[in-house]
Each structure stands twice: as structure tokens, then as C-alpha cells.
Design an enzyme around this catalytic site. Structure first.
Site, PDB file in Angstrom:
ATOM      1  N   ARG A 148      -0.465   8.876   0.698  1.00 24.60           N
ATOM      2  CA  ARG A 148      -1.105   9.030   1.980  1.00 24.60           C
ATOM      3  C   ARG A 148      -0.710   8.112   2.943  1.00 24.60           C
ATOM      4  O   ARG A 148      -1.037   8.350   4.199  1.00 24.60           O
ATOM      5  CB  ARG A 148      -2.753   8.543   1.582  1.00 24.60           C
ATOM      6  N   ASN A 149       0.226   7.130   2.790  1.00 25.36           N
ATOM      7  CA  ASN A 149       0.827   6.106   3.618  1.00 25.36           C
ATOM      8  C   ASN A 149       2.338   6.544   3.967  1.00 25.36           C
ATOM      9  O   ASN A 149       2.998   5.723   4.544  1.00 25.36           O
ATOM     10  CB  ASN A 149       0.645   4.788   3.222  1.00 25.36           C
TER      11      ASN A 149
ATOM     12  N   ASP B 228       1.727   2.539   7.651  1.00 28.22           N
ATOM     13  CA  ASP B 228       0.655   1.875   7.345  1.00 28.22           C
ATOM     14  C   ASP B 228       0.878   0.231   6.784  1.00 28.22           C
ATOM     15  O   ASP B 228       0.680   0.173   5.725  1.00 28.22           O
ATOM     16  CB  ASP B 228      -0.359   2.541   6.231  1.00 28.22           C
TER      17      ASP B 228
ATOM     18  N   ASP C 219       0.936  -1.291  -0.104  1.00 30.79           N
ATOM     19  CA  ASP C 219      -0.063  -0.061   0.076  1.00 30.79           C
ATOM     20  C   ASP C 219       0.663   1.348   0.186  1.00 30.79           C
ATOM     21  O   ASP C 219       0.577   2.167   0.626  1.00 30.79           O
ATOM     22  CB  ASP C 219      -1.088  -0.091   1.193  1.00 30.79           C
TER      23      ASP C 219
HETATM   24  N1  LIG Z   1       2.265   7.526  13.468  1.00 26.24           N
HETATM   25  C1  LIG Z   1       1.366   8.477  13.237  1.00 26.24           C
HETATM   26  N2  LIG Z   1       1.594   9.900  13.581  1.00 26.24           N
HETATM   27  C2  LIG Z   1       0.864  10.796  13.071  1.00 26.24           C
HETATM   28  N3  LIG Z   1      -0.347  10.702  12.578  1.00 26.24           N
HETATM   29  C3  LIG Z   1      -0.707   9.398  12.233  1.00 26.24           C
HETATM   30  C4  LIG Z   1      -0.046   8.262  12.457  1.00 26.24           C
HETATM   31  N4  LIG Z   1      -0.341   7.248  11.931  1.00 26.24           N
HETATM   32  C5  LIG Z   1      -1.618   7.567  11.387  1.00 26.24           C
HETATM   33  N5  LIG Z   1      -1.822   8.990  11.594  1.00 26.24           N
HETATM   34  C6  LIG Z   1      -3.020   9.694  11.104  1.00 26.24           C
HETATM   35  O1  LIG Z   1      -4.047   8.910  11.194  1.00 26.24           O
HETATM   36  C7  LIG Z   1      -4.435   8.612   9.563  1.00 26.24           C
HETATM   37  C8  LIG Z   1      -5.096   7.172   9.432  1.00 26.24           C
HETATM   38  O2  LIG Z   1      -3.968   6.238   9.660  1.00 26.24           O
HETATM   39  P1  LIG Z   1      -3.591   4.985   8.767  1.00 26.24           P
HETATM   40  O3  LIG Z   1      -4.106   5.457   7.468  1.00 26.24           O
HETATM   41  O4  LIG Z   1      -2.559   4.469   9.034  1.00 26.24           O
HETATM   42  O5  LIG Z   1      -4.952   4.163   9.152  1.00 26.24           O
HETATM   43  P2  LIG Z   1      -5.515   2.637   8.853  1.00 26.24           P
HETATM   44  O6  LIG Z   1      -6.035   2.058   9.869  1.00 26.24           O
HETATM   45  O7  LIG Z   1      -4.233   2.109   8.112  1.00 26.24           O
HETATM   46  O8  LIG Z   1      -6.379   3.257   7.579  1.00 26.24           O
HETATM   47  P3  LIG Z   1      -6.501   3.024   6.087  1.00 26.24           P
HETATM   48  O9  LIG Z   1      -5.960   1.385   5.990  1.00 26.24           O
HETATM   49  O10 LIG Z   1      -7.667   3.191   5.727  1.00 26.24           O
HETATM   50  O11 LIG Z   1      -5.412   3.779   5.331  1.00 26.24           O
HETATM   51  C9  LIG Z   1      -3.450   9.092   8.846  1.00 26.24           C
HETATM   52  O12 LIG Z   1      -3.965   9.509   7.363  1.00 26.24           O
HETATM   53  C10 LIG Z   1      -2.697   9.865   9.755  1.00 26.24           C
HETATM   54  O13 LIG Z   1      -3.298  11.305   9.567  1.00 26.24           O
END
Ligand SMILES: Nc1ncnc2c1ncn2[C@@H]1O[C@H](COP(=O)(O)OP(=O)(O)OP(=O)(O)O)[C@@H](O)[C@H]1O
Length: 424
Positions: A292-293, A307, A288
Site C-alpha cells: 500500500r506504500n 509514505d 512501513d
Molecule cells: N505521490 C502520490 N501520487 C499519487 N497518489 C498518491 C501519492 N501519495 C499518496 N497518494 C494517494 O493517497 C493515498 C494516501 O496517501 P498516504 O498513504 O501516503 O497517506 P498517509 O498520510 O501516509 O496515510 P497512512 O499513514 O494512513 O498510510 C495513497 O494510498 C494514494 O492513493
């Protein structure tokens, strides 16, 4: 403990029962009263009493895979919670029987609240039951021959909910909210990002959520988001990781891309490549990779790959589900045959680079996901890099979008050139 930390503006979570019997969480002011703390214990699932909650060998909702990895020698055991039948959380003992096998035994209770594994022997507390099997060396069941020898303590990555103080919401994850929080440990207090998982999630979702933590635990690199630990003793489950205050690169590019110096864009590419090259060496297929990641951290907005929700360490992965997949970042072999490999990550890296020089625009502008898929698979369509993209970059992106996965370069092979460009 929470009460030793003196800032009442901070909030922490506690679990609350609802009339329907399901659990939800609510924020409480720090330093909850003794009455509140009693409630907290009573409300926890599976009637976990304090003798168990505080035991070093009680691992909460740690998944089976993680529990099994902790049990090295015959007779090593842990106590954990698991979902027995859908929705029913029970206590269970996991014990290594031999080099190949770990067995899991559910702890039952009768109407008089006695605990037992085999009806032949009941005890009034879970600790007494464990002590009985440990001291007598009786097998937990005659057929298994499983004996309790050494209780295995919680690993350093298992952290307590009490040590996490939620401050504000940062974003929305697939399983629940992501918060900025303060994590208090022996080392002091530090700002962390905490991914949470909604309490009512299924066992499958819980395993997926904690698999991300398991993958992240293996990695240690300045361009990969570091995990601090997981809190699995109560709901919501939490993954605490290094906080990247700059947020997602995609948002940053949308906001600042037009005014960003080319040098900074080149640095973003080189740093993302450095993180990816490290993951490539670890044989991690991220699956992925996208702006965005990639998160931004510190004063300099250092790029960190994050992510790992879809990542895997198999050499080639065949995923039949292709559910909710990010079509615009997928290689032709993934779109067609659902094959993921390190080389499909290289393709996605090319799309990420396109995003960086296109100021965070959505790839394949004007095309739907379906149209994108059709154009890539049927007509070998490729996006054009923006005119001001450095020639070295355009060359690497073109190679990363080769139809034949083996012809795409390894990230480690292009990294030196990308670093040179960033240092110019
Ligand atoms: N380590 C971090 N530090 C700061 N912000 C974070 C961090 N991890 C995640 N975020 C914030 O939270 C949001 C969602 O996190 P993330 O995309 O990792 O979640 P997810 O559960 O993997 O969702 P998806 O699979 O839909 O992308 C990110 O876009 C970011 O804004």
C-alpha cells in the site's frame, strides 16, 4: 501568482474563518477578486500583515527543527508562526545564539496593536520591530544576548499556496486528503500529488506531518517518491510531491494481479528492492514497507517507495507507542520488544514480496492481527509463498523472515539477484 494563470476550471484553496473562530478552508475559483484577496489576508492567523507575509525571511508554520537547521551562524534569524499555548498561534523570531543554541522569542502585541518582545521597546509593525533590533544590535533579551544579524530567506523547498492548484482527490491520508494538483514554478507547470493537513490539527500532529517532508527531502532516487516542497504559510499545510498516477501497488495487484505476467511481478520486486537498498545506504528505517506504500508511476508503472510518515534515520529505534501499527508487516522483535531497525524493514520487504506474488491479498489470510502476532512470536509461524513463485524469490523471502535480525540479508546484498531475475 494565481491571477496570472488562465485556467478558471482549476481551484485553489483559501482560508475562511468560521464563527467559532476556528479556520477551515474552501475551494475558490482561480482569479479571486481583490475583495476576496483582502479577506484572505485578514483571515490569516496571527494578524500577519502584508509586510510580513511577503518578507523572504518569514517562514510560516515551519517547525522548530527545520528553522534551527537553517540558522548556521550566530545572529542568523527567521520569523515564523508557532503554537504558543495549545491552539494559540503566535509570531516568533528564532535566532542562533551560538554553535549549540537557537533561541525562540514570541512577538507580543498590546491592546493598541503595538508589537514587542520586551515591553521596554514597542513598534507599530513587526518589520519595524525587527529593523530596530537589527540596526541597533540590541539583544532581544539581556539574559540571552541574542542579536539579530542576518535574516535567512525561505529555502527552495518552501513553496507558496498560490502556486498550487488542486484538481481532484487521489486518496485519504492519515492527516488529511491527498490531491492531484498542478504546481506552477519558474520551471513551468507540472502535475504533483499534494498531501494536506487539516487546519485544526495539534502541534504534535503538525510536527509529525512535516517530519515526513523533512525525511523525504534527504532522498533522491528513481524508486523513491520525490518531494517538491512544503507550503506552510497558511492552512491547510501541504506537502507537494511527485505524482504517481498509477496509485498504490496494493490496489493495482488486487485488480490486475491474476493476469499480470510473472516478469512484471519480478520487476516490481526488483524496483522496490532498488528503492529500499538506496534507503538502506542512507540509514533510513522506513518502518512501513508494504504494497500500500509503494506507488506506481509513469507508462511503465515504475515502483516508488512512499509514505515516510513513520520513517527515521536512527540506527535502531525503540518505539513504545506501537499505536495503529501494521502488525502483519512487523518483525518478531518489533512485535515483542518494539525494536525497529534496517533489518525489520527487510522483514517487511519479505511481506511485500509475498503480497506481490499473492496478487495483493492480505497477508496471513484468515488470521486477525492478534492471532498473527501470537503465531509469529510464539510458534515461529511463517507464511507460504504461492506455488508459482520463482525459487530465487522464495529463498530470499525465507532469509528475510529469519527470526534473528542479523541473519536477514541486507537488501543491497540480494538486489543483484533480484535484478537478474527481473531482466530474464
Ligand atoms: N505521490 C502520490 N501520487 C499519487 N497518489 C498518491 C501519492 N501519495 C499518496 N497518494 C494517494 O493517497 C493515498 C494516501 O496517501 P498516504 O498513504 O501516503 O497517506 P498517509 O498520510 O501516509 O496515510 P497512512 O499513514 O494512513 O498510510 C495513497 O494510498 C494514494 O492513493
Amino acid at each position: 501568482m494565481a491571477s496570472s494563470i488562465g485556467d478558471p476550471s482549476k481551484v485553489k484553496y483559501r482560508i475562511q474563518s468560521t464563527t467559532s473562530g476556528t479556520k477551515k478552508f474552501k475551494k475558490t475559483k482561480e482569479g479571486a477578486s481583490v475583495e476576496d484577496k483582502k479577506d484572505e489576508t485578514k483571515d490569516d492567523e496571527g494578524s500577519i500583515t502584508d509586510d510580513i507575509r511577503n518578507a523572504d525571511f518569514y517562514h510560516g508554520l515551519i517547525p522548530k527543527t527545520d528553522a534551527e537547521a537553517l540558522l548556521k551562524k550566530e545572529g542568523d534569524f527567521v520569523l515564523r508562526k508557532t503554537e504558543h499555548n495549545t491552539g494559540v498561534i503566535v509570531l516568533c523570531i528564532s535566532v542562533r545564539v551560538d554553535a549549540e543554541k537557537v533561541k525562540h522569542f514570541v512577538i507580543n502585541t498590546d491592546a493598541a496593536k503595538n508589537y514587542f518582545i520586551d515591553v521596554a521597546h514597542k513598534e507599530t509593525t513587526v518589520s519595524n520591530l525587527i529593523n530596530f533590533y537589527k540596526t541597533t544590535k540590541n539583544p532581544l533579551s539581556a539574559a540571552s544576548g541574542a542579536k539579530l544579524r542576518k535574516a535567512v530567506e525561505r529555502p527552495p523547498w518552501a513553496i507558496n499556496h498560490d502556486a498550487i492548484f488542486i484538481m481532484k482527490k487521489l486518496g485519504q491520508g492519515a492527516f488529511g486528503e491527498v490531491y492531484l494538483a498542478e504546481y506552477v514554478s519558474e520551471k513551468g507547470r507540472e502535475k504533483v500529488a499534494v498531501k494536506t493537513m487539516k487546519g485544526e490539527a495539534s502541534r504534535d500532529a503538525r510536527n509529525k506531518f512535516l517530519k515526513e517532508a523533512r525525511m523525504m527531502r534527504k532522498y533522491d532516487h528513481k524508486n523513491v517518491v520525490r518531494i517538491l516542497g512544503v507550503a506552510v504559510h497558511e492552512h491547510p499545510l501541504m506537502i507537494a510531491m511527485e505524482c504517481c498516477e498509477g496509485g498504490a501497488m496494493s490496489s493495482y495487484l488486487k485488480k490486475n494481479g491474476k493476469t499480470m505476467p510473472m516478469k512484471e511481478k519480478n520487476r516490481f520486486v526488483a524496483e522496490a528492492a532498488e528503492g529500499l537498498s538506496y534507503l538502506e545506504k542512507q540509514q533510513c528505517i522506513h518502518r512501513d514497507i508494504a504494497a500500500r506504500n509503494c506507488l506506481l508511476s509513469g507508462k511503465n508503472n515504475t515502483v516508488k517507495i512512499s509514505d515516510f510518515g513513520m520513517s527515521d534515520d536512527k540506527a535502531i529505534l525503540h518505539d513504545d507507542t506501537l499505536e495503529k501499527v501494521p502488525v502483519k508487516w512487523l518483525a518478531p522483535e518489533t512485535l515483542q520488544d518494539r525494536i525497529y531497525s534496517l533489518k525489520s524493514d527487510v522483514w517487511a520487504f519479505g511481506v511485500l514480496v509475498w503480497e506481490i506474488y499473492s496478487n495483493g491479498a492480505e497477508p496471513y489470510p484468515g488470521l486477525s492481527r492478534l492471532q498473527t502476532r501470537a503465531k509469529i512470536v510464539l510458534t515461529d509461524y511463517r507464511m507460504k509463498m504461492p506455488d508459482d513463485t520463482p525459487a530465487e524469490i522464495t529463498k530470499i523471502v525465507t532469509q528475510s523472515w529469519d527470526k534473528v535480525p542479523d541473519k536477514r540479508p541486507a537488501i543491497s546484498a540480494v538486489l543483484p539477484d533480484l535484478k537478474k531475475l527481473a531482466d530474464k
